[in-house]
Scaffold this active site. Sequence first.
Site, mmCIF file in Angstrom:
data_model
loop_
_atom_site.group_PDB
_atom_site.id
_atom_site.type_symbol
_atom_site.label_atom_id
_atom_site.label_comp_id
_atom_site.label_asym_id
_atom_site.label_seq_id
_atom_site.Cartn_x
_atom_site.Cartn_y
_atom_site.Cartn_z
ATOM 1 N N GLU A 99 0.820 -1.152 0.098
ATOM 2 C CA GLU A 99 -0.038 -0.015 -0.056
ATOM 3 C C GLU A 99 0.643 1.337 -0.038
ATOM 4 O O GLU A 99 1.856 1.297 0.642
ATOM 5 C CB GLU A 99 -0.880 0.061 1.082
ATOM 6 N N CYS A 112 2.924 8.559 1.339
ATOM 7 C CA CYS A 112 3.413 7.526 2.388
ATOM 8 C C CYS A 112 3.636 6.313 1.846
ATOM 9 O O CYS A 112 2.738 5.603 1.350
ATOM 10 C CB CYS A 112 2.117 7.471 3.526
ATOM 11 N N CYS A 119 4.967 -6.462 7.964
ATOM 12 C CA CYS A 119 5.983 -6.047 8.656
ATOM 13 C C CYS A 119 6.487 -7.204 9.969
ATOM 14 O O CYS A 119 5.372 -7.783 10.296
ATOM 15 C CB CYS A 119 5.827 -4.833 9.700
ATOM 16 N N CYS A 123 4.048 -4.803 16.840
ATOM 17 C CA CYS A 123 3.516 -3.600 17.668
ATOM 18 C C CYS A 123 2.289 -3.847 17.820
ATOM 19 O O CYS A 123 1.358 -4.094 16.988
ATOM 20 C CB CYS A 123 3.794 -2.206 17.091
ATOM 21 N N CYS A 126 -0.888 -2.054 15.679
ATOM 22 C CA CYS A 126 -0.670 -1.570 14.647
ATOM 23 C C CYS A 126 -1.245 -2.779 13.691
ATOM 24 O O CYS A 126 -0.930 -3.917 13.914
ATOM 25 C CB CYS A 126 0.854 -1.576 14.267
ATOM 26 N N GLU A 171 9.105 -1.988 8.490
ATOM 27 C CA GLU A 171 10.114 -1.269 9.111
ATOM 28 C C GLU A 171 11.402 -0.831 8.289
ATOM 29 O O GLU A 171 12.226 -1.917 8.051
ATOM 30 C CB GLU A 171 10.321 -2.251 10.361
ATOM 31 N N SER A 202 10.443 6.561 9.331
ATOM 32 C CA SER A 202 9.896 6.494 10.774
ATOM 33 C C SER A 202 10.395 4.883 10.954
ATOM 34 O O SER A 202 10.209 4.036 10.452
ATOM 35 C CB SER A 202 8.528 6.526 10.693
ATOM 36 N N SER A 225 9.351 6.137 16.620
ATOM 37 C CA SER A 225 8.051 5.662 17.027
ATOM 38 C C SER A 225 8.319 5.430 18.616
ATOM 39 O O SER A 225 8.951 4.161 18.787
ATOM 40 C CB SER A 225 7.558 4.609 16.512
ATOM 41 N N LEU A 226 8.009 6.292 19.228
ATOM 42 C CA LEU A 226 8.559 6.264 20.823
ATOM 43 C C LEU A 226 7.279 5.419 21.427
ATOM 44 O O LEU A 226 7.389 4.482 22.026
ATOM 45 C CB LEU A 226 8.625 7.468 21.526
ATOM 46 N N ASN A 227 6.239 5.971 21.525
ATOM 47 C CA ASN A 227 4.771 5.308 22.009
ATOM 48 C C ASN A 227 4.675 4.759 23.430
ATOM 49 O O ASN A 227 3.825 4.044 23.826
ATOM 50 C CB ASN A 227 4.595 4.002 20.893
ATOM 51 N N ASN A 301 -5.454 5.228 15.594
ATOM 52 C CA ASN A 301 -6.513 4.902 14.595
ATOM 53 C C ASN A 301 -6.823 3.448 14.791
ATOM 54 O O ASN A 301 -6.048 2.407 14.599
ATOM 55 C CB ASN A 301 -5.756 4.982 13.213
ATOM 56 N N CYS A 343 -2.194 6.074 9.667
ATOM 57 C CA CYS A 343 -1.207 5.477 10.391
ATOM 58 C C CYS A 343 -1.495 4.083 11.202
ATOM 59 O O CYS A 343 -2.638 3.922 11.713
ATOM 60 C CB CYS A 343 -0.542 6.260 11.466
#
Length: 352
Positions: A99, A112, A119, A123, A126, A171, A202, A225-227, A301, A343
Amino acid sequence: MNTATPAGQLPPALIGMDTGEIQQWIGPDQPAFRACQIYEAAYRQRAAGWDQITVLPAQVRGGLSARLAFGLPEAAAEYKSADGTRRYLLRLADGRTVETVLMPEEQRDTICISSQVGCPVDCRFCLTALMGLERNLTAGEIAGQVLLLARLHGLDPAARQLNVVMMGQGEPLLNLANVLKATRLLTDPRGVGMSERRITLSTSGIIPRIADLGQSPVRPKLAISLNASTEEQRRELMPITRKYHLRDLIDACRAYPLRPWEKLTFEYVLLGGVNDTDADARRVVRLLANLNAKVNLIALNPGPGIPYATPGAARVDSFREIISKSMPCMVRKPRGRDIFAACGQLQRIEGC
Ligand code: SAH
Ligand code: SF4
């Protein structure tokens, strides 16, 4: 995690080659300027296929196109959001799909792009993680996403209004060689001509590759990406933290050689009731103290199979206010949620 066709087994393709590689491919019988002609047609004029490289004698073109695929991905499906965002499902040479998202705005457009099919980093918030890794994208498939969308929408990558973010599937730092080659192709002034200031990568925090990225003369801007605000919380939300600890990640950021015009971006997905308290915000401020940083907040999201909730606007605001007192902090506007283009929502969901 499922793996399949290694990218190395794909048929050779023009898109993704630099001038030297084109030269090698066309062979010593052709004059030296041929490789430059082909390179310019592919990257600067953004030809759609061999038949559009009319500067080549028909015989040369016919011979080359029989041996070498052109290599632009093909738009297999397009989903349009009410907010103008478009999500593309692109078909690759081996039939796999990936995508790419276009987010038009008044002042600028953002593309994007994906760096892998799926991936391997799991996470918890995601949707792409649920796909596992299918394979790495080649440099041509990464740069090709920009070339294709620029063609489809008449965008000029050399103009200041276009930004590229490597925030789609995958990633990027687990496919660094191809990501860097794609970056060189996208930024070459003789070709696509983008500024490296308008490309952002990212990462979930692959520490050794962050150092490698810093050594590259041409490289995108870096976003992390801290999160999470503590080691334990991050381990829970991003299990890769067990291998690459938060403390070491922050050290790697401190050692990262920023260019004079550059700041580190930290992305933080807010998960209602999990990592979105005022205490979390204060811990983020302490973690990032003394870094030349800015923070992008993203309210979750949602998606099927994601066990978290989107926090309310007041909570997001309170979090932002605390961080803003110490460093620039903005809330990323959700784009294309209705078509699963935002995202963390890229999982090739059909029919929206
Ligand atoms: N793999 C890279 C880049 C792709 S993800 C990375 O993780 O950084 C791009 C961004 O989307 C990351 O900052 C990630 O934390 C965020 N993200 C992932 N899932 C999300 C979700 N469900 N809602 C909002 N943001 C999400
Ligand atoms: Fe992969 Fe990024 Fe999604 Fe994590 S957030 S699973 S690293 S795409």
